[in-house]
Write an enzyme that holds these catalytic residues in place. Structure first.
Site, PDB file in Angstrom:
ATOM      1  N   HIS A 933     -72.680 -13.969-102.899  1.00 31.15           N
ATOM      2  CA  HIS A 933     -73.602 -14.010-104.033  1.00 31.15           C
ATOM      3  C   HIS A 933     -72.858 -13.521-105.267  1.00 31.15           C
ATOM      4  O   HIS A 933     -72.474 -12.351-105.337  1.00 31.15           O
ATOM      5  CB  HIS A 933     -74.821 -13.128-103.763  1.00 31.15           C
ATOM      6  CG  HIS A 933     -75.681 -13.642-102.653  1.00 31.15           C
ATOM      7  ND1 HIS A 933     -76.350 -12.816-101.788  1.00 31.15           N
ATOM      8  CD2 HIS A 933     -75.972 -14.903-102.257  1.00 31.15           C
ATOM      9  CE1 HIS A 933     -77.025 -13.547-100.918  1.00 31.15           C
ATOM     10  NE2 HIS A 933     -76.800 -14.820-101.188  1.00 31.15           N
ATOM     11  N   GLU A 936     -73.535 -10.112-107.150  1.00 25.96           N
ATOM     12  CA  GLU A 936     -73.344  -8.838-106.450  1.00 25.96           C
ATOM     13  C   GLU A 936     -71.887  -8.405-106.569  1.00 25.96           C
ATOM     14  O   GLU A 936     -71.127  -8.380-105.597  1.00 25.96           O
ATOM     15  CB  GLU A 936     -73.790  -8.983-105.005  1.00 25.96           C
ATOM     16  CG  GLU A 936     -75.289  -9.267-104.890  1.00 25.96           C
ATOM     17  CD  GLU A 936     -75.710  -9.722-103.507  1.00 25.96           C
ATOM     18  OE1 GLU A 936     -74.887  -9.675-102.573  1.00 25.96           O
ATOM     19  OE2 GLU A 936     -76.870 -10.149-103.357  1.00 25.96           O
ATOM     20  N   HIS A1030     -72.233  -7.078 -99.342  1.00 21.95           N
ATOM     21  CA  HIS A1030     -73.252  -7.529-100.290  1.00 21.95           C
ATOM     22  C   HIS A1030     -73.620  -6.390-101.236  1.00 21.95           C
ATOM     23  O   HIS A1030     -73.167  -5.252-101.080  1.00 21.95           O
ATOM     24  CB  HIS A1030     -74.511  -7.982 -99.541  1.00 21.95           C
ATOM     25  CG  HIS A1030     -74.416  -9.339 -98.936  1.00 21.95           C
ATOM     26  ND1 HIS A1030     -74.965 -10.457 -99.511  1.00 21.95           N
ATOM     27  CD2 HIS A1030     -73.817  -9.765 -97.795  1.00 21.95           C
ATOM     28  CE1 HIS A1030     -74.724 -11.514 -98.751  1.00 21.95           C
ATOM     29  NE2 HIS A1030     -74.031 -11.113 -97.703  1.00 21.95           N
ATOM     30  N   GLU A1115     -74.719  -3.473 -97.328  1.00 23.54           N
ATOM     31  CA  GLU A1115     -75.338  -3.517 -98.645  1.00 23.54           C
ATOM     32  C   GLU A1115     -74.943  -2.290 -99.455  1.00 23.54           C
ATOM     33  O   GLU A1115     -75.086  -1.165 -98.988  1.00 23.54           O
ATOM     34  CB  GLU A1115     -76.865  -3.542 -98.513  1.00 23.54           C
ATOM     35  CG  GLU A1115     -77.416  -4.665 -97.672  1.00 23.54           C
ATOM     36  CD  GLU A1115     -77.536  -5.957 -98.436  1.00 23.54           C
ATOM     37  OE1 GLU A1115     -77.207  -5.935 -99.644  1.00 23.54           O
ATOM     38  OE2 GLU A1115     -77.957  -6.957 -97.858  1.00 23.54           O
TER      39      GLU A1115
END
Length: 1241
Positions: A933, A936, A1030, A1115
Site C-alpha cells: 500500500h 503506508e 504494513h 502493522e
C-alpha cells in the site's frame, strides 16, 4: 385462622401482623371481595398504614421467596371496589418508590405491568373515569414501564395508547394529571411502532400545545413534554407531520426565547429538549429545508456563540453544532470528476472489476455527486439508537471464517512445477558451490554478489514533456552514479528579480572543493566524537550502519537520550538547538530533472527559496544558486547525486520533472522527542463553526483556485501574490487542487488513486510564498475514513527548505488545532459502492510559518519514494562486507516499466567444504515484503531498519545471516508509490486483495512474489516466517496479525470437536518475543483470527496455500505509542527503523527457540538475549515517558472532547459522539489486517 405459609427476611418473625393481614387478603376470592368490599377496604388500608409507618414491612413483602407481591397483585386484579383498588395502588406506589430497580424488576417479573394496563382499560370505560385512579395508574406505569422490555407491545395490544392520549386531550389544564400521562407517553414512544400510532392519534399536536415560549410555571411539565416530543419525532412520519404543521419555526422561536430569558442557566434541560426535537426533525430532508427557510442556521449559530463562554452549556453548543452541520447544504466536491486526474491505459480491463465500472460510465456523466444523495431520508435516521451498534457487532462476527476446510492450512500446488522452474534463477544460493569464490580476497566475485542487470552502465534516456510515454527495456537496471566531481556545472545566468528562478538541470548539481574539504574535516571530527561518546564500561560497538550501532548501544543498556548520536554518527545534539550540518553544496531551485522542461506554469509557479530569503544563505551574485547542506556524510545510505540518477530511471504516469527538496536533501531524524499533540478544548467545535460561517457570511468567501491538476495549461495558476503557492508534481506527490477560500484559509483536494475514484488519504505537497506570524488554516476536504488518529494526537509532517539550508534537513511533526470531522461535501454513490448519503471528511490543521517566503512540504507520513529505495539499495550494496552474501535481482517489471527488486541476503559459507556448503543451502528461509500500500510509508522505514541491520557488521547481524536466508521484496507496489497513490497500483486495485488469483499482466509483483513462494513450497523449502510490513492509520503501537484455526473457532459459533482444534501454538512465538524486546510492540493489539474479507490477503493466502504457519502482517502505527518508553510520543523514522532491527533480533531468538542445539553454544548470543530481556522498558530518571510495562497491557481508551459526529459510518446522524471513547484497541476479532470500516486492504 390459618396463617399463610409466607417467608420473610432473617430476623423478621413470620407471624407478624403484616403477614396475617396479607393472609386474610389472600383468602378473599373475587366474589368475596365484591360482597365483602368493606372488609377488603379495611384490610388494604391497614396494610397501607403498616407499609407507610414501618420500613421493615416493605422488606417483608419484597424479600426473596415472599409471596406478598403475588397476593397484592391478585387482589388488585380481583378488586371491583374503587377505594380498595386505590389502596392497593397506594401500597404498590410505596413499595416501588424506594429500593431501586430491583423492586421494580420483581414487580415486572410477577406480571404487574399487564395487570395495570388491564385495569387502565377497564377504568377508562367508566363515565367519567376516576381522576385519582387514572393518576395513580399512570404514575405506576411511568415507574415500571422503562424496566419492562415488552411494555410498548403490551400497551399497544391492550389499547392503552389511545386511553392515555384521550385522557390527556380532556385534561390539558389539569397539570397534576397531565404530568404522569406525559411520562407514560414518553415510555410508549420509545417503541417506534407506538410512536407512529401515537402520531396518528394526535400526540404530536398535543405536545406542541404544551410546549411554548419562556415561562416560570410548570417547568417540570414542560421538560417532560419536550422529552416526549423528542421521542415521538424520532419517527420520520411524525417528523414530517411536524414540518407540515409548521412547527419548526415555533421550535426555533421557543429555543431563542428560552435562551434569551434563561440568563441564570437554570433551565438548560428545557433548552436541550427543544434542540433534541429540532435534531430529530432535521433527520429528514423536508425538516432540513424547513430549518434553513426559518433561518435556523443563523439562530443556532448566534445562540451557540453566546453560550461558548459558559462551559456548562457545552451540551447545547454541541447539539446545535450537530444540527447545523446536518442542515448545511450538501455541496459537490469542486472537481470535474472524482476519477483521478491521471489516467493509465491497462493492457486489459477485467469485466466486473472496479476499473471496468469506471470505464463503463457514459461520457458526460457527472460522477462527483448524484441526485439520489439528497433523497436518502431513510439513511439519515434510525428509530432505535442502538440498532446500528448491534448491526456493526453482528457484521464483525459475521466476517469471521467458519468453514473449517478453509481454516486448515495446506500446501496447494495450483501450478505445475514445470511452470515454476523459471524461478530457479532467483535461488542461485541453493545451487551455488562457491568454487570460484576466493575466501581470502576482500571482495566477492560479481557472479555471486549481484546480477548483471544491476551493474548495467547503460545511459538513461529521459524524454521531454511532450514525448511519448516512457518505453523501458526489460533488462534495464539501476543507473550508475558518476562521482559528483566528474560532472561539470552548467553555467547559470542570474534570473530577473521579478521572475521566478530558471530551472536547474540536476546533472549540474555539484559539490564545491572547499565544501568537500569541509565535509571531510567534519566527518573526521564527528567520528572522533562518536568514538569518545560511548558510555564508560560499555562494550565497544562494532562499526556498521547507523541504526545497527544505535541498537547495539540500546542492547548494552546505554539509554537513547536526546543528546545521543543520531544514526550512529551524526544527528547532532539534543533538543531543537542541535548543531546544524556545516558541509554544503550548491544547487539551483527548483530542482528539475535534466533535459525535461519545467512543468510549472503560471505567474507564481516557479517561486521558491531561491527567490526569497531562502537564497540569502549563498552569495548574492549567484542568484539562482542555493548553498545547501550536504547530507551524504550524515546519512550513510543517502547521496543526493545518486538520488537524482535514480529519479531519471523512474517512470511515472504524469512524467514528473521535478525533485522534491526533502527527497534530495534527505531526512536527518531529530533527536528531540515529539509528543502526541494535546488537543485544546473545543478546537473541533471552533473549526466546524468557522465552516458554518461560510454559509452565514458568504461575502467573506474568496473561492479562488490557486492550483489545479485538471487544468490542461498547467496546475499553477497566475496570482497577484496574495495567495500561497502549491505544487505536487514530484515523485509520490499528491495534491489535486488548492482553493483560497478566505484570507488565510485554503481548501485542499487530494487526487484519487490512478484508475480509481476514491482512496484519498496520502498527501505530499509543497507550499511557498508565506508570511511570518500568520496563522494559515489548511483543510483537506475529501478524506474518506470515518475517523482518524489526527483526532488523537497525530500531527502532520513538515519539511522546511530554509531549515534544511540552515543545517537541519528533517521532517518534523507540526500543526496546531488539528482535527478530523465529517463535512458538507457529498460523496457520490458511484464511489461508495452504491451507498447513498455519504459525506467526505475534513482533516484541518493550522500552521504558523517561521520563515518568510519559505518553501515547505507537508506529508501524511514520512515520505519514502521508489527512487529513495533504489538509492538505499545501491548504497547498501556498496557498503556490504565480503562475509555477506548479497544479491539483487529484478523480480519483474511493473505496469509502468519500473523494476521490482528482489533481495537475497545471508552469510557467505565459511569454506567450500561439503559440510559448509550443505549448511549454507539448508538454512531456513525468511520471506519479507513491504509497501504493498503506497500510502503506508512507515512500512518502508521499518524495512529500511531491517535491511540496515541485516547488512551490518555486528556479531548479532552475522549470527542472523548465518541462521537464515532472507528473501526480501522491499516494495511490492512501486507504481503506486511513484504516482502518489494511497492504496492501489496502476490497475486501480488493492494489490493486497489479489493474492488468491493474481494476474501476471495486471498484478505482476504479486503474481511473481506468490510464484516465488510456490516454488519454495514445491522444493520443500517453504519459509519459516513470512511477514508483510504494513502501516495502520487507526491504532497506536506496532502489532501483528496472524492466522490461527483455534482462535478463529473460539470467536465464532462453530460446533467442532477438540481434535479439529489441535494446533501448534508456534504462531504466537514471534509476536511474543517482539512484545518482550520491542517497546513499541503491543501483544494485546495482535489478532490471529481469520476473516472472510481477508482471504485474498498475503497473510491468509501464504498461510492457507503455502502452508506457512508463521505468516504475519506487521502493522506499524502512523501516529504513536501508548505504552513502553515511547508512551505518549509520536513515532518517527528512528523508532520505525529500530522496530525493523528489533524484528531481526526477534528472528534470532526464534532461531534459538526452534533449534536450540544450533545456537546454544554461542555465548555472545546468550549474553545479548539476557541484555534484551533486561532492557525491556525500564524506569529511568532521565526519561519521564518510560515505565515498567505489564505483560499484555489492557486496551486503552481515548476521548474526543466534544460530540463532533465524527463517528464511524453510522447513517444515523442523531447519535451523538459526545464523550464516546475511541477504542483504539478494538476487539481483535473484528479488526482487519490494516483497516476497519469501509477501507480494507
Amino acid at each position: 385462622m390459618n396463617k399463610p405459609k409466607m417467608t420473610s427476611e432473617k430476623g423478621v418473625p413470620s407471624n407478624s401482623r403484616l403477614l396475617m393481614l396479607l393472609g386474610q387478603l389472600e383468602r378473599m376470592s373475587r366474589e368475596s371481595m365484591m360482597t365483602e368490599a368493606e372488609i377488603a377496604r379495611q384490610l388494604t388500608a391497614k396494610i397501607l398504614h403498616l407499609i407507610q409507618t414501618q420500613e421493615k414491612t416493605k422488606k417483608e413483602v419484597m424479600s426473596k421467596g415472599s409471596t406478598g407481591m403475588e397476593v397484592i397483585l391478585a387482589s388488585l386484579e380481583n378488586s371491583r371496589d374503587l377505594q380498595t383498588t386505590l389502596n392497593i395502588l397506594y401500597i404498590l406506589s410505596e413499595l416501588l418508590t424506594v429500593g431501586g430497580g430491583r423492586r421494580v424488576a420483581v414487580f415486572v417479573s410477577k406480571g404487574g405491568p399487564a395487570i395495570l394496563l388491564k385495569l387502565l382499560i377497564s377504568a377508562s370505560k367508566e363515565s367519567p373515569p376516576s381522576e385519582e385512579l387514572m393518576l395513580q395508574l399512570h404514575s405506576l406505569l411511568a415507574k415500571v414501564g422503562p424496566k419492562d422490555r415488552k411494555f410498548g407491545v403490551k400497551a399497544r395490544l391492550t389499547g392503552a395508547l389511545n386511553v392515555t392520549v384521550n385522557l390527556l386531550k380532556q385534561n390539558l389544564l389539569n397539570s397534576k394529571l397531565v404530568l404522569p400521562c406525559l411520562q407514560v407517553l414518553r415510555v410508549y414512544s420509545s417503541n417506534s411502532v407506538n410512536a407512529i400510532s401515537l402520531g396518528k392519534s394526535g400526540a404530536v399536536e398535543l405536545m406542541f400545545k404544551i410546549v411554548g415560549p419562556h415561562t416560570k410555571k410548570n417547568t417540570t411539565l414542560l421538560k417532560v413534554a419536550l422529552d416526549t416530543l423528542g421521542a415521538l419525532l424520532k419517527s420520520k412520519t411524525n417528523a414530517r407531520r411536524a414540518v407540515d404543521r409548521g412547527h419548526v419555526p415555533l421550535l426555533l422561536f421557543a429555543y431563542q426565547d428560552w435562551h434569551r430569558n434563561d440568563t441564570r442557566q437554570r433551565h438548560m434541560l428545557i433548552r436541550k429538549g427543544l434542540l433534541a426535537s429540532l435534531r430529530n426533525i432535521t433527520n429528514i430532508k423536508c425538516g432540513r429545508t424547513a430549518f434553513i427557510e426559518a433561518d435556523g442556521m443563523r439562530v443556532l449559530y448566534n445562540t451557540s456563540n453566546e453560550c461558548l463562554p459558559v462551559r456548562t452549556l457545552d451540551p447545547l453548543v454541541n447539539t446545535s453544532s450537530l444540527i447545523m452541520r446536518k442542515c448545511f447544504p450538501k455541496n459537490r466536491l469542486p472537481l470535474p470528476t472524482i476519477k483521478s486526474a491521471f489516467h493509465y491505459p491497462l493492457p486489459h480491463v477485467p469485466a466486473g472489476g472496479p476499473v471496468a465500472q469506471i470505464y463503463s460510465q457514459m461520457p458526460g456523466v457527472d460522477d462527483v455527486v448524484d441526485d439520489s444523495d439528497d433523497e436518502t431520508e431513510a439513511d439519515m435516521e434510525n428509530d432505535t439508537e442502538n440498532e446500528e451498534d448491534e448491526k456493526d457487532c453482528r457484521a464483525g462476527n459475521d466476517d469471521i471464517e467458519t468453514d473449517l476446510s478453509k481454516l486448515r492450512p495446506r500446501e496447494i500446488h495450483s501450478r505445475p512445477f514445470e511452470e515454476l522452474r523459471v524461478y530457479d534463477k532467483f535461488f542461485l544460493e541453493l545451487s551455488e558451490d562457491f568454487q570460484g569464490y576466493d575466501f581470502d580476497n576482500a571482495k566477492t566475485s560479481s557472479e555471486t554478489s549481484t546480477t548483471s542487470a544491476t551493474k548495467s552502465p547503460r545511459p538513461i534516456t529521459v524524454p521531454a514533456v511532450q514525448a511519448a510515454p516512457l518505453q523501458r527495456d526489460p533488462g534495464e537496471g539501476r543507473p550508475a552514479s558518476a562521482p559528483s566531481s566528474c560532472r561539470p556545472a552548467t553555467p547559470l545566468a542570474p534570473a530577473p528579480a521579478s521572475s521566478p528562478l530558471p530551472p536547474l538541470e540536476l546533472a549540474s548539481i555539484h559539490l564545491t572543493e572547499d565544501a568537500k574539504e569541509g565535509v571531510a574535516k567534519e566527518g573526521v571530527a564527528k567520528e572522533g566524537v562518536d568514538r569518545e561518546g560511548v558510555a564508560p564500561g560499555a562494550r565497544p560497538a562494532p562499526r556498521g550502519t547507523g541504526l545497527e550501532q544505535e541498537l547495539v548501544r540500546v542492547l548494552e543498556r546505554v539509554a537513547l537520550e536526546a543528546d545521543s548520536p543520531l544514526n550512529g554518527g551524526g544527528g547532532g545534539g539534543g533538543g531543537v538547538d542541535e548543531p546544524p550540518v556545516n558541509s554544503t553544496r550548491h544547487i539551483q531551485s527548483p530542482l528539475l530533472v535534466g533535459g525535461i522542461a519545467a512543468a510549472r506554469r503560471g505567474g507564481g509557479g516557479g517561486s521558491s527559496a531561491g527567490g526569497s530569503d531562502c537564497g540569502s544563505e549563498g552569495p548574492e551574485e549567484e542568484g539562482p544558486l542555493l548553498e545547501v547542506p550536504d547530507t551524504a556524510l550524515l546519512l550513510p545510505l543517502h547521496d543526493p547525486d545518486l538520488y537524482v540518477e535514480m529519479v531519471k530511471g523512474t517512470a511515472s504516469v504524469p512524467r514528473y520533472s521535478e525533485v522534491a527538496y526533502p527527497d534530495y536533501f534527505g531526512h536527518v531524524a531529530p533527536t528531540f522527542r515529539e509528543p502526541l499533540l494535546e488537543r485544546a478544548y473545543g478546537v473541533q467545535r471552533a473549526k466546524i463553526f468557522q465552516d458554518i460561517e461560510r454559509l452565514i457570511h458568504p461575502n467573506d468567501i474568496l473561492d479562488k483556485v490557486v492550483y489545479d491538476l485538471d487544468i490542461p495549461s498547467g496546475p499553477v495558476i497566475a496570482d497577484d501574490g496574495e495567495s500561497l503557492k502549491f505544487n505536487s508534481q514530484f515523485e509520490s506527490g499528491n495534491l489535486r487542487k488548492a482553493i483560497h477560500v478566505r484570507q488565510h484559509e485554503y481548501d485542499l483536494v487530494l487526487n484519487s488513486d490512478i484508475n480509481s475514484n476514491h482512496y484519498h488519504q496520502w498527501f505530499y505537497f509543497e507550499v511557498s510564498g508565506m508570511c511570518v506570524g500568520t496563522d494559515y488554516r489548511f483543510n483537506i476536504i475529501n478524506c474518506e475514513k470515518s475517523n482518524s488518529q489526527f483526532n488523537y494526537g497525530m500531527q502532520v509532517l513538515m519539511y522546511s527548505v530554509q531549515e534544511a539550508i540552515g543545517g537541519k534537513p528533517r521532517w518534523v511533526r507540526t500543526g496546531e488545532d488539528i482535527c478530523y470531522y465529517k463535512n458538507h461535501f457529498s460523496r457520490s454513490s458511484i464511489a461508495t459502492g452504491g451507498q447513498k448519503g455519504k459525506s467526505y471528511y475534513t482533516m484541518t490543521f493550522t500552521m504558523n510559518f517561521s520563515h518568510k517566503d519559505d518553501v515547505c512540504y507537508f506529508a501524511y507520513h514520512y515520505p519514502y519514494t521508489y527512487s529513495t529505495l533504489k538509492m538505499h539499495l545501491s548504497k547498501l550494496e556498496d557498503l556490504r562486507s565480503p562475509q555477506i552474501y548479497w544479491r539483487q535481482d529484478v523480480l519483474c517489471e511493473t505496469l509502468a516499466g519500473n523494476s521490482c527488486p528482489l533481495l537475497t541476503i545471508t552469510a557467505m559459507p565459511e569454506a567450500t567444504t561439503n559440510d559448509h556448503i550443505c549448511a549454507f543451502k539448508n538454512r531456513p528461509v525468511i520471506f519479507l515484503s513491504a509497501r504493498v500500500h503506497p500510502g503506508e510509508t512507515n512500512a518502508s522505514w521499518v524495512m529500511k531498519g531491517t535491511l540496515e541491520f541485516l547488512m551490518g557488521s555486528s556479531q548479532l547481524a552475522h549470527s542472523l545471516r548465518e541462521a537464515y536466508i532472507f528473501k526480501i521484496v522491499p516494495m511490492l507496489n512501486p507504481d503506486g508509490v511513484i504516482n502518489g497513490n494511497h492504496r492501489c497500483s496502476l490497475s486501480g486495485e488493492d494489490l493486497n486483495r489479489q493474492w488468491q488469483n493474481p494476474s501476471h499482466e495486471l498484478h505482476p509483483t504479486i503474481y511473481h512474489t506468490k510464484s516465488l513462494l510456490q516454488y519454495l513450497a514445491h522444493i520443500q523449502r517453504a519459509p519459516l516466517v513470512f511477514c508483510d510490513y504494513h502501516g495502520h492509520s487507526r491504532k497506536k503501537n506496532v502489532f501483528m496479525y496472524g492466522c490461527s484455526v483455534k482462535e478463529t473457532v473460539w470467536q465464532s459459533n462453530i460446533n467442532t470437536s477438540s481434535c479439529d482444534l489441535h494446533e501448534d501454538l508456534g504462531y504466537r512465538t514471534l509476536p511474543k518475543i517482539l512484545s518482550q524486546m520491542a517497546s513499541a510492540f503491543s501483544m494485546g493489539s495482535c489478532s490471529f483470527v481469520v476473516e472472510r474479507s481477508k482471504e485474498s490477503t498475503a497473510r491468509v493466502v501464504v498461510w492457507r496455500e503455502i502452508g506457512v504457519q508463521r505468516s504475519y502482517t506487521m502493522e506499524s502505527t502512523l501516529c504513536g505509542c501508548d505504552q513502553g518508553k515511547y508512551k505518549g510520543l509520536q513515532i518517527g523514522t528512528r523508532e520505525l527503523e529500530e522496530m525493523g532491527a528489533q524484528f531481526c533480533l526477534a528472528l534470532l531468538r526464534l532461531k534459538r527457540l526452534t533449534s536450540p542445539l544450533g545456537l546454544r553454544t554461542q555465548q555472545h548470543f546468550l549474553d545479548v538475549e539476557s541484555d534484551l530481556m533486561e532492557t525491556r522498558a525500564k524506569v529511568t530518571s532521565s526519561s519521564p515517558t518510560t515505565y515498567v510495562m505489564e505483560e499484555d497491557e489492557p486496551s486503552f481508551q481515548e476521548e474526543v472532547d466534544y460530540s463532533a459526529d465524527s463517528n464511524d459510518d453510522d447513517p444515523d446522524p442523531d447519535v451523538e459522539a459526545s464523550n464516546e471513547p475511541e477504542d483504539a484497541a478494538l476487539h481483535l476479532d473484528t479488526l482487519s489486517d490494516c483497516e476497519t470500516a469501509n477501507h480494507k486492504k
